[in-house]
Design a protein around this motif. Structure first.
Motif: not given
Length: 191
Positions: A6, A45-46, A39-43, A10, A175-176
């Motif tokens: 993981q 990203a938001e 990526a859109p589902d990256h923790p 990242y 988050h990452t």
């Protein structure tokens, strides 16, 4: 336990964090940089998108001024991750020496002008180091991950107090990092 696969996935986002946490340059805000890093589902990203949007509303001069005011003049916003816990205590020196050895063990040379707990350098280490296939990588990466977790916890608190856009960037980093830890084993007291 650290999920090395993981963490490896990242790597581009750690490079993004490193670049965004160094003194701002125009190239650090190229439009494709965010897309290439998350990526859109990256923790993260938001939060990274929130940070990016706030920064895009400012001129380069305003960003550079804000960076300097935040990280150079606010003691509680130091980018040195062991400073919050140890300040200038002897334990900090020991921790810095261990980090430097770790970087060298994974083939990275330390810049002479920087301390090993400098947040952009730690992110760059996670981006550039090649730990795959190293027999004790997960064990060796526990220390920098714990330092990052602890230091960024304090940094997020301070950045939030100043209502800084950088709070979103550091939250994205947290988050990452959290997504790279196998559940059931806390890395520090802030989990």
């Amino acid at each position: 336990m650290i999920n090395l696969e993981q963490l490896y996935t990242y790597k581009p986002s750690f490079h993004f964090f490193a670049r965004q946490l160094m003194y701002p340059e125009k190239l650090d805000f190229h439009p494709q940089l965010l897309e290439e890093s998350f990526a859109p589902d990256h923790p993260g990203a938001e939060e990274a998108k929130r940070y990016w949007k706030l920064m895009q509303e400012r001129s380069m001069e305003q960003i550079q001024e804000m960076y300097t005011e935040t990280f150079d003049f606010q003691k509680d916003c130091a980018l040195y991750m062991t400073y919050f816990k140890f300040e200038e205590a002897r334990e900090r020196g020991q921790m810095l020496a261990k980090l430097k050895l770790l970087y060298e063990m994974f083939g990275l040379e330390m810049p002479d002008e920087e301390l090993p707990d400098y947040l952009p350098l730690m992110c760059e280490f996670l981006y550039a180091a090649d730990w795959r296939g190293h027999p004790s990588a997960a064990q060796n990466l526990r220390m920098p991950m714990a330092i990052l977790e602890d230091g960024t916890y304090h940094l997020v608190q301070a950045l939030g107090k100043y209502n800084s856009p950088y709070v979103h960037l550091v939250r994205a980093l947290r988050h990452t990092l959290k997504a790279c830890i196998t559940q059931g084993e806390p890395v520090s007291e802030h989990d």
